[in-house]
Motif scaffolding. Sequence first.
Motif, short mmCIF file in Angstrom:
data_model
loop_
_atom_site.label_atom_id
_atom_site.label_comp_id
_atom_site.label_asym_id
_atom_site.label_seq_id
_atom_site.Cartn_x
_atom_site.Cartn_y
_atom_site.Cartn_z
N GLY A 204 -42.49 24.53 49.44
CA GLY A 204 -41.40 23.81 49.66
C GLY A 204 -41.26 23.00 48.52
N GLN A 205 -42.14 22.71 47.01
CA GLN A 205 -41.64 22.03 46.31
C GLN A 205 -41.32 22.66 44.43
N TRP A 206 -40.35 22.21 43.89
CA TRP A 206 -40.43 22.25 42.34
C TRP A 206 -40.42 22.20 40.70
N LEU A 207 -42.30 22.77 40.69
CA LEU A 207 -43.23 21.97 39.47
C LEU A 207 -42.17 22.63 38.20
N THR B 101 -38.32 10.70 13.58
CA THR B 101 -36.78 10.86 13.48
C THR B 101 -36.71 11.58 14.82
N SER B 102 -35.20 11.77 15.02
CA SER B 102 -35.03 11.79 16.62
C SER B 102 -35.21 13.90 16.66
N ARG B 103 -35.06 14.10 15.43
CA ARG B 103 -35.41 15.57 14.74
C ARG B 103 -36.98 16.37 14.56
N GLY B 104 -37.72 14.99 14.74
CA GLY B 104 -39.30 14.93 14.77
C GLY B 104 -39.69 15.31 15.86
N LYS B 105 -39.54 14.31 17.37
CA LYS B 105 -39.83 14.02 18.18
C LYS B 105 -39.03 15.19 19.89
N SER B 106 -39.37 15.09 20.65
CA SER B 106 -38.67 15.52 21.87
C SER B 106 -39.33 15.10 23.46
N LEU B 107 -39.06 14.18 23.89
CA LEU B 107 -39.54 14.47 24.79
C LEU B 107 -40.17 15.44 26.03
N GLY B 108 -41.33 15.44 25.84
CA GLY B 108 -41.82 16.54 27.04
C GLY B 108 -41.54 15.98 28.65
N VAL B 109 -41.82 16.34 29.42
CA VAL B 109 -42.05 15.96 31.07
C VAL B 109 -42.49 17.00 31.89
N ASP B 110 -43.69 16.30 32.28
CA ASP B 110 -44.27 17.34 34.24
C ASP B 110 -43.43 16.25 35.07
N LEU B 111 -42.24 17.56 35.94
CA LEU B 111 -41.44 17.28 37.35
C LEU B 111 -41.98 17.47 38.62
N CYS B 112 -41.62 16.94 39.90
CA CYS B 112 -41.89 17.97 40.74
C CYS B 112 -40.45 17.06 41.40
N LEU B 113 -39.43 18.01 42.04
CA LEU B 113 -38.96 18.15 42.66
C LEU B 113 -38.46 18.58 43.96
N SER B 114 -37.37 18.37 44.92
CA SER B 114 -37.12 18.55 46.28
C SER B 114 -35.84 18.34 47.03
N HIS B 115 -35.67 19.08 47.45
CA HIS B 115 -34.36 19.38 48.25
C HIS B 115 -34.40 20.79 48.62
N PRO B 116 -33.74 19.91 50.13
CA PRO B 116 -34.18 21.24 51.26
C PRO B 116 -32.61 22.42 50.98
N GLU B 117 -31.69 21.97 50.18
CA GLU B 117 -30.67 23.48 49.96
C GLU B 117 -31.65 23.75 48.30
N LEU B 118 -32.00 23.20 47.44
CA LEU B 118 -32.49 23.87 46.71
C LEU B 118 -32.64 25.67 46.58
N SER C 190 -42.07 27.97 53.51
CA SER C 190 -42.30 29.48 55.05
C SER C 190 -43.26 30.22 54.26
N SER C 191 -44.07 29.93 53.43
CA SER C 191 -44.39 30.78 52.78
C SER C 191 -46.07 30.02 51.45
N PRO C 192 -46.59 29.02 52.23
CA PRO C 192 -46.99 28.18 51.41
C PRO C 192 -48.60 28.48 50.79
N ASP C 193 -48.67 30.68 50.98
CA ASP C 193 -49.49 31.11 50.34
C ASP C 193 -49.01 31.29 48.81
N ILE C 194 -47.46 31.58 48.85
CA ILE C 194 -46.77 32.11 47.74
C ILE C 194 -46.25 31.29 46.46
#
Length: 252
Positions: A145-148, A33-50, A58-62
């Motif tokens: 510069g990416q968002w996981l 049933t739809s109430r018993g399941k949901s969709l899990g995802v891992d995404l990588c998103l990027s955009h210069p204005e996020l 500009s801070s690759p070690d952070i």
Amino acid sequence: MRNTGDQGSAAEADQPVDGAGYGPASPSETGETSRGKSLGVDLCLSHPELVLTEAVESSPDITVRPEQMVDDGTSSFVVIEAVGEGLDQFETELERDSTVCESVVLDWTETNRVYRVEVADSAVRLTPSLVRAGGRALDIKGTSGQWLVHAQFRSRAALSQFRSDCSDRNITFRLDRLYWTSGEVNAGACGLTADQQVALETAHSEGYFDVPRGISQAELADKLGISPSAMSQRIRRGMDQVVGSELGLSDE
């Protein structure tokens, strides 16, 4: 932060989320049933204005994690945690970031700082469209510069809607992992931290524990965007936690 269940294969995760036959079978296709399941995802998103992308890039070690988001009707604020070396440089970059109006330090140590950031009106935001599409963010991490994003969606259609929203706003969307969850919250299985659980799940799915190994530790680290040393620590500490939990062993 993690909600695990019936994990799809790596091949499924590489497929588009739109169209019949792509991705894990839907609940109706598996008899769930739809109430018993949901969709899990891992995404990588990027955009210069996020939000905060300029400072993060500009801070690759952070590594930056949003903790709380507030909108009082006139201004939008986000509380973030920044971890790593070079925090003074990150703070300088934060002041230069065009997506930020103002930042205030709330707490700090040598390798960890917490900021309240006022978000500029022109900044691109992720979570409103994610929630609007029918999802919720379980963990968001910004690095190089990416968002996981580790998220949960009510259906494959909801994920497709969010992907369409990202495309409309020219946000680069990469789907790294896709699986149906059991609907049971299993945060911190065996007492694992979120990072340890992700490390062990990835190591298992990529064949790190196979004989012979299907992937090296360095390759695993590259997949997760962390150093080999950090990967080694997460696997060793995670395995120690699992063994201790499953065998009922005490650290005392």
